[in-house]
Design a protein around this motif. Sequence first.
Motif, PDB file in Angstrom:
ATOM      1  N   GLU A1761       0.796  -1.270  -0.007  1.00  0.00           N
ATOM      2  CA  GLU A1761       0.042   0.112  -0.032  1.00  0.00           C
ATOM      3  C   GLU A1761       0.763   1.194  -0.044  1.00  0.00           C
ATOM      4  O   GLU A1761       0.667   2.371  -0.573  1.00  0.00           O
ATOM      5  CB  GLU A1761      -0.905   0.051   1.250  1.00  0.00           C
ATOM      6  CG  GLU A1761      -2.147  -1.037   1.161  1.00  0.00           C
ATOM      7  CD  GLU A1761      -2.794  -1.178   2.441  1.00  0.00           C
ATOM      8  OE1 GLU A1761      -2.246  -0.218   3.440  1.00  0.00           O
ATOM      9  OE2 GLU A1761      -3.745  -1.893   2.394  1.00  0.00           O
ATOM     10  N   SER A1766      -0.610  -2.436  -6.527  1.00  0.00           N
ATOM     11  CA  SER A1766      -1.997  -2.935  -6.553  1.00  0.00           C
ATOM     12  C   SER A1766      -2.045  -4.469  -6.836  1.00  0.00           C
ATOM     13  O   SER A1766      -2.828  -5.139  -6.233  1.00  0.00           O
ATOM     14  CB  SER A1766      -2.820  -2.249  -7.649  1.00  0.00           C
ATOM     15  OG  SER A1766      -2.454  -2.595  -9.184  1.00  0.00           O
ATOM     16  N   VAL A1767      -1.048  -5.188  -7.546  1.00  0.00           N
ATOM     17  CA  VAL A1767      -0.910  -6.417  -7.874  1.00  0.00           C
ATOM     18  C   VAL A1767      -0.830  -7.070  -6.339  1.00  0.00           C
ATOM     19  O   VAL A1767      -1.344  -8.063  -5.949  1.00  0.00           O
ATOM     20  CB  VAL A1767       0.059  -6.806  -8.782  1.00  0.00           C
ATOM     21  CG1 VAL A1767       0.210  -8.248  -8.919  1.00  0.00           C
ATOM     22  CG2 VAL A1767      -0.266  -6.042 -10.327  1.00  0.00           C
ATOM     23  N   GLN A1769      -1.104  -5.991  -3.541  1.00  0.00           N
ATOM     24  CA  GLN A1769      -2.158  -5.826  -2.541  1.00  0.00           C
ATOM     25  C   GLN A1769      -3.323  -6.847  -2.996  1.00  0.00           C
ATOM     26  O   GLN A1769      -3.818  -7.248  -1.546  1.00  0.00           O
ATOM     27  CB  GLN A1769      -2.579  -4.281  -2.938  1.00  0.00           C
ATOM     28  CG  GLN A1769      -1.618  -3.259  -2.379  1.00  0.00           C
ATOM     29  CD  GLN A1769      -2.508  -1.840  -2.558  1.00  0.00           C
ATOM     30  OE1 GLN A1769      -3.400  -1.855  -2.734  1.00  0.00           O
ATOM     31  NE2 GLN A1769      -1.442  -0.756  -2.657  1.00  0.00           N
ATOM     32  N   ASN A1770      -3.453  -7.004  -3.977  1.00  0.00           N
ATOM     33  CA  ASN A1770      -4.514  -8.086  -4.157  1.00  0.00           C
ATOM     34  C   ASN A1770      -4.444  -9.542  -3.780  1.00  0.00           C
ATOM     35  O   ASN A1770      -4.908 -10.294  -3.360  1.00  0.00           O
ATOM     36  CB  ASN A1770      -4.987  -7.981  -5.545  1.00  0.00           C
ATOM     37  CG  ASN A1770      -5.472  -6.621  -6.345  1.00  0.00           C
ATOM     38  OD1 ASN A1770      -6.286  -5.934  -5.350  1.00  0.00           O
ATOM     39  ND2 ASN A1770      -5.487  -6.369  -7.510  1.00  0.00           N
ATOM     40  N   ILE A1771      -3.090  -9.695  -3.971  1.00  0.00           N
ATOM     41  CA  ILE A1771      -2.451 -11.311  -3.604  1.00  0.00           C
ATOM     42  C   ILE A1771      -2.426 -11.287  -2.047  1.00  0.00           C
ATOM     43  O   ILE A1771      -3.008 -12.086  -1.615  1.00  0.00           O
ATOM     44  CB  ILE A1771      -1.102 -11.242  -4.216  1.00  0.00           C
ATOM     45  CG1 ILE A1771      -1.174 -11.318  -5.845  1.00  0.00           C
ATOM     46  CG2 ILE A1771      -0.497 -12.721  -3.658  1.00  0.00           C
ATOM     47  CD1 ILE A1771       0.255 -11.536  -6.551  1.00  0.00           C
ATOM     48  N   CYS A1772      -1.978 -10.255  -1.731  1.00  0.00           N
ATOM     49  CA  CYS A1772      -2.043 -10.383  -0.341  1.00  0.00           C
ATOM     50  C   CYS A1772      -3.345 -10.252   0.672  1.00  0.00           C
ATOM     51  O   CYS A1772      -3.712 -11.061   1.443  1.00  0.00           O
ATOM     52  CB  CYS A1772      -1.102  -9.120   0.658  1.00  0.00           C
ATOM     53  SG  CYS A1772       0.503  -9.102   0.061  1.00  0.00           S
ATOM     54  N   ARG A1773      -4.321  -9.598  -0.046  1.00  0.00           N
ATOM     55  CA  ARG A1773      -5.802  -9.701   0.483  1.00  0.00           C
ATOM     56  C   ARG A1773      -6.298 -10.999   0.411  1.00  0.00           C
ATOM     57  O   ARG A1773      -7.110 -11.457   1.215  1.00  0.00           O
ATOM     58  CB  ARG A1773      -6.312  -8.309  -0.058  1.00  0.00           C
ATOM     59  CG  ARG A1773      -5.942  -7.031   0.323  1.00  0.00           C
ATOM     60  CD  ARG A1773      -7.211  -6.239  -0.163  1.00  0.00           C
ATOM     61  NE  ARG A1773      -6.610  -4.599   0.568  1.00  0.00           N
ATOM     62  CZ  ARG A1773      -6.085  -3.981  -0.206  1.00  0.00           C
ATOM     63  NH1 ARG A1773      -5.729  -3.934  -1.673  1.00  0.00           N
ATOM     64  NH2 ARG A1773      -5.708  -2.821   0.108  1.00  0.00           N
ATOM     65  N   GLN A1774      -5.996 -11.582  -1.055  1.00  0.00           N
ATOM     66  CA  GLN A1774      -6.808 -12.786  -1.184  1.00  0.00           C
ATOM     67  C   GLN A1774      -6.252 -13.821  -0.352  1.00  0.00           C
ATOM     68  O   GLN A1774      -7.021 -14.612   0.227  1.00  0.00           O
ATOM     69  CB  GLN A1774      -6.534 -13.248  -2.744  1.00  0.00           C
ATOM     70  CG  GLN A1774      -7.044 -14.484  -3.059  1.00  0.00           C
ATOM     71  CD  GLN A1774      -6.925 -14.630  -4.599  1.00  0.00           C
ATOM     72  OE1 GLN A1774      -6.002 -13.994  -5.370  1.00  0.00           O
ATOM     73  NE2 GLN A1774      -7.238 -15.596  -5.070  1.00  0.00           N
ATOM     74  N   SER A1777      -7.968 -13.261   3.156  1.00  0.00           N
ATOM     75  CA  SER A1777      -9.030 -13.668   3.089  1.00  0.00           C
ATOM     76  C   SER A1777      -9.492 -15.079   3.368  1.00  0.00           C
ATOM     77  O   SER A1777     -10.301 -15.718   4.138  1.00  0.00           O
ATOM     78  CB  SER A1777     -10.063 -12.944   1.930  1.00  0.00           C
ATOM     79  OG  SER A1777      -9.491 -13.683   0.883  1.00  0.00           O
TER      80      SER A1777
END
Length: 1794
Positions: A1761, A1766-1767, A1769-1774, A1777
């Motif tokens: 962040e 962004s890439v 970020q999406n990987i970490c959030r996925q 979750s």
Amino acid sequence: MLSPPESLLMSCIRRGNFMEAHQVSLMFDLGKSPCCGELVFMERYKEVLVELERVEQKMDNQPMSSSSSSEGLGSAAASSTGRARLGSSGLSTLQAIGSAAAAGVAFYSISDIADRLLSSPAHPMPSLEEEYWLSCCSSDPSGLLTTLLEELSPAAMAAFDLACCHCQLWKTSRQLLDTAERRLNSSLETRGVRIDPKVPHSQGICGFPRVLQQISKILSHFATNKGSVKTEAVMEDPVFSSPFGCCIQEVLLCCNPTLTEESISARLSLAQRLETTLHILSTATDNTEGSAGSALLALLVEQAGLKQAERDVHPVRSNMKQLLRSLDQLCPFEPDGDLARPDYVRSFLDYVNTLASVLVRSLASEDQSGEVKLGNPLLVLLQAPFQLLSHLLFDRQVSPDRVLSLLQQEGLRLSVQQVIVQRCCETLPLWFSCPAAETDSDPTRKDDGVFSVASLSALLQQHAQEHKATLGITETPSATQSDASSDSEASVDDNTPTNLSTSPPSQSSSSSSSSSNSFLLTPSALSFLKSRSPLLATLACLSACKGENARAQSSGWSGYFRSGRKEVVLDGEQISREADSLLKDFPILWAYLHSLAEPVLGASLTEGEGGSAGLGAVICGKPLVTLLLSGPQEGVTQAVAAEAFQKALSSKDLARALSLLELYGQGCSQEGALRDQLLAYAALEDGVEGTGQLFRVQDANLRARVALQALEQWPLSSCLELLDFCLSDLSTAASLRTDLELKKKELDIYRWMLNLQPRLPWAVWQELRSESKTNPEAMLSRMLKAKEFSLCAQWVELYPVSEQLRLQLKTEHLLHLLEKGQTDQAFQLLEGLSDFVVGLEICEHALDRCPGLAACHFLADYLTLHFQRQVSPSRRQHIHALHLGSKVLLTLPPVARRDYFPLLSEPLLMLEQLLMNLKVDWADMAVRTLRSLVVGQEAGFGAEAIDTLLADYASKALDFSCAPRERSRSDSVISLQDSLMQCPAQDSCSLSSSQIESPTPSTSSTPTRTSSSNSLDRERDRSSAGRKRRSPAKFQPPDQPPGRKDWVPDTQQHVCMVCHRERFTMFNRRHHCRRCGRLVCHACSERKMLVDGSPGEEVRVCDQCYTYFHADSDDEMEQAEVAGSLAVTEKDLDGMMHLPEVIQQQIQLSTNSAENQLLRSEFYYEQAPSAYLCVAILSLHSDQTACGHQLIVHCRSLSCKLTNPEVDACLLTDIMRQLLFSAKLMFVKVGRSQDLALCDSYISKVDVLKILVAANYKYVPSLDDILETSAVTRLRNQLLEAEHYQLAVEVSTKSGLDPGGVWQAWGMASLKAGNLSGAREKFSRCLKGPVDRNHLSLGPLLLQEIVQHLETIVRPTGATSSGEDILASLRELEDVLSDTCPVERPEGPMQSGYLHQECLYYLNSYGTHLALISFWVRHDSMTEALTYLLNKECPEEVFLDGVLQPSLERGRLGTLQGIMEKLDPGLETCSRYLIASCQFLQRRGYFNTLYQLQQFMMDHVRAAMTCIRFFTHGASSYLQLGEQQRWLVQAKEHLRAYLQELQGRGAGRRKSQVNSFRKMMSSSDVSRHMNTIELQLEVTRFLARCENAAFSKSPPTSTPSSQSSASSSPPTLFGGSPMKVEVACKVMLGGKNIEEGFGIAYRVIQDFQLEAQAVFTRAGQRLVRQRQYGAVRQLFKCVSESGTATKNDCDTLILSCVSIADKGPSDARELESLILETKSTESKIKAYLLCAKLRPAYLLAVKLEASRAGPLVQDVLQAAEGAQDSVMQNICRQWLSEHHNKSSQQRPGRPTAR
């Protein structure tokens, strides 16, 4: 307001306000809070307490109901047919069944009550739930607290609380305890907890089960014991009985030591023993109850005669002791304790023993004084102590003194006097002197008896029938009362003896005829009473009683008092004589008895009978004494008083009847009414003298009725006095008060008329009243003739006349008031007129008939106030001016009003004439009057005009004529001839001035002055001189008088132009002759004559002009002068020694303005200049502040005339001073504190001028010239330049300047002139000894100048006198100074000559220690300087400034050291100076000198420190430090020498204490410092070698390190920890590689215990900044191989290096290799994140387990962040979750760790 809602809820619960608590819970939504559960519990608890009390009441009534029910069962069985009657056993069985049934019902009721305190789902109470307290406990599970909480059961504790705290019956207590025990066992079984109640816990603490078991066991034990001994009468079950007779709550709260079976058993056994003992003692006197008197005393004597063994075993005595022991066991007595309490039983038994002992000892012989003990002393309780003592005194004939002495010895408070009085005297009831409240509340006391109010009122009604209506006496409402009164009178007549004084005392009907009539009082008893209290003996004789029936004794005493009297009693005659003799010592008592007995006896109490000799015979032993001392309390005394009252009414002796009623009345309200009726009856019967009785009447209405009815028969004065008294009583009825006021007003008029002059022909007021009614006009004319207008006005109100007579009365009254000067009454008369026209008419007639000043003033004032609108403005202004003038004229004395009456319409001219004629006091009154009235008046002037006029004449009081010229040089000293010529004039001036300046006693004798009124010889000489001058050439005046502008100017002549002798001065004024215009003196212009141009008035002319125009009077004048001269020669010279009084000419102003202006132009005050007159006039000014400033202005103007030769400057300065003091007082009066300093400043300046004038100084300045301080300073400097030293001192002192400068200049002049003693005296006034001689200065500059001057003189001048110095001129002083040649100071020390001693005198007197020491050092007297320094114990700074610094400047430090070593070989005395010197040299940076001094002091430690300083001083690199390493070697040698001294001294601690000024250090510290020096040497050699190698490889300009090092010194091991860390880093990085210097650096770290990680981190960061990554790896290798670093330390070092490394592409590879060196995965991830490599960090993180990977992925997400990737970020959030869902799915399946 700031407390939480829970606290408010708890507060409501604590107060019991449950309704408010519910409202708070609903308002703040507290339904789920623990506090709400507390509310539910408290409500339930309160309901349970009420239910428990109800159940206990039922159980308490159960036995009675059981018995009644059993009786019902029995009766039912008896009535039924076919069944047998139940026997006693069957009845008992039924009762037992009923009791058991009732007990069972009660048991279940109590169980239900206890169940209501349990928590339920409907009403949850968290505090009563199981394991609630365990859940709230956060202590150790295996601890004692947890164990105790596990044993608790809330349900059992609730039942236990009710049983122990709120039960009143043992039945309910036992049932509740059983319930608690069952609930506890059930709770423990449910939870599986096993407890052995017999085994206590640790520390002796008992848990709840053990306490419950112990209390139940105690109760069961005593219940069983109680049941075993029950009787048949007891119908209750033994289980529920009360073993202690009280409830369990009281047992638990009692003061038992321990709540155990043994303690309670002991207490019960003690109570049983105590009960037995009390039973024996209570029956100790049962067998002797009939014993009394002699029998009782015999028993006491018998008990006292028992042997010791018999007494000890006597049951009464032994049980008394047993009782005390039992009580001590039951309640221990601690008399010495903090909470001591009285032991009543012990005190009672002691009292019984003591009383029995006294009785027995009194019966024994007097010589027996041993202790008496009785076996049964309780026998004394059979009779009262009074009866026993009375039997001793009168039956056994024991002496009262012996009895009293025995009682006092034993401390018994029994009164022998009281025993005698109770036995021998009549019992008298109490006589309440003021029993109003009691008698009113007790109707029987005031209605019963022959002396009651009803009886006395009936008697008065019979004798006052003719005044019944006036007195307010009403008929008796019924015949029964009259019959009763008549019966009472008949009984009084029948029962009352005829002779009260001689009748014997009446006895009651029950007394027997055979009783003895003798008195009971014995001589011994009377003698005893006399010795103790003569007053008591007197009362005993008066109230002595006869026989035994005279006392109300108990029946048991009758035989006792009759048995065996041995002493003969006193008879009545003896008692009467004793009473008479005793009454002589109490005159007040005799007078009291006489005054009370006289109204009763009436005329029968004659002087011989009622005197002091026969009063006892009259009252002793008779009923009269009861009446006198106790009042009419009994029937006999009431009969005596009633008979006397009836006789007084029959003989019209109303005073005696009143006395009887007042003395013996009972004080009730009806008695007060009877008293008022008696007084009113007396007033009506006494005639003229009856008014005095009415003043005593309390009933105001009765008094008023009698006064109005009988007023005609009394004289005027008595009537008026009585009416005033009646009106002063506010309780009089309104109608009666109105009648009284009208009657009083009428009588006042008659009294006034009787006092008229001339006297009226009527003598009494009754005749005046009849005449006024028959002939009113004649009576009014008589009063007008007597000028009594007020009387006429009041008389007219009573008797109406015509309106014409009323108008005539007003007019005559006003004229009379104006003639008498009664203006206030005249004004009230005019204001009282209702008609405005009538008032104007009266005023006009008054103006016509009364033209006097007072009348004019009054009328003008009245017209101004009431009729100003009806006149014109000019007339109104004239009236106002006339009004003001009359007001002013009235303030003047009557004698002087005639002179000022023409100016009545000009008030300002009146004031001006007063000021011209010196009437200051009169002017003061006039000014006050004008100021008070001028406001709002249209008089043509205001208050400003008054102030202007006062200011003008105040300036005239200081004005005097003199020619404006300056004094020349020759005027400073008056020549002898002029002084001889002006001697008489000066004398007269001085006398007149003294007379002027003295305060005058009054304004009538105003002081005046003339220049020639006191010298007749001078008049004769002047006249003869005039004749001589006229003889050769006669003076001829001009044909026409010159105009004022043609007169000779004042500045043209200074001597009189007629006599040519009189010099014009401020006292000898200039006068212009109005005929010739010349300047003449007062003596030559005393005559006046008519001159053209001044018509109608004679004006001043000179003698020559007067002689010229009056030639015929010349010879007459000469003859008169000759005759006068002869007359003078014949008189003594006494008449020439004083000033004759001169009549002051009165100045008269007029309404002509031109004449007034001429008078003003020629006016002057003869007393001028007069400060008193000026201040007196200005004191009338309204603005005192302006007056004060005006006085200052006058002083400034007067100071400008001081240089005028015609002016007496000394007198003028005195006047100025007086003016300034007056101004100061004015400022103080008005509160102008800011102007006081201005006055003080001017006063000081005037003092300066006075000093200059007194010294006849030539240049006297004015006040304006010396207002500023700088101007005074210049004046002082001028005086110094002119060598007026004394004058300069006085000027400086008066001006507030410091005279030190003058004394300084005077002293320096004396010193330079060689007058050394005079110089000392002058310098002593300006030089002061220093407050602190230790001050670091050379003294004042003047002292330095004196010493410098004395040091430069070689040849001292002989001591001259002070007179030579004062008279020496500056030129002579300069010559003396010029003769002295400059002196060269000798090379050696200065010889102790005269000037040397003079210098030492000044230095010792005024100089500091530093100045004196510097003087000796300056003259090479170092030994004297050091000796003085040591003797005076001067501070170190004096040594530094006075000795050390000069020695350093001269290079004589070695000499100083030698002298110090000579004076103090051990250097102990000089130690503090040496230490201060070292500190001083260290501060200044004189390290070489410091090192030399330290070597002199043999202070090796400090010398070593100095060598270390030399080592580091000035070095900018280790290359230079290598060159200076010899100092380290020297420092090491110093420390080695100190270590050798320590080893050589061994245990010589005493010497080390002596040499305390040297630096001390332990051997271990010395060794440590030596190791530090050796390590520093090794570091220095290593780094110097490295720097030398680096310097040889590269030129100096190419290395930036050399430039940076030159700016600061290199770090060494002698600094702090940060510097040591820097040295370690420098050594580590200074070699060819890391390994070369790592060993030395590691030694530094180990020796100084540095933080290795910090050193390694700093070194690694420096290598990374220099991009030496290979060296970094080598550093990692050395650190890991050192053996002290852990894996985490290496990872931390790598992270610190990566954090500061450049993240560019060029260093990425190196950083990657560094990151791979880390051991921990987390550290690698953090390193990748620091390098912004998110993907490797993410890949490493996800390889870990989820619990460790989650936080690391979060860190990667935060870094993404921040980098806006962004890439990632999406990987970490996925990932987060997915793993969060997995953990939530797995969490319910796993048991919670908690």
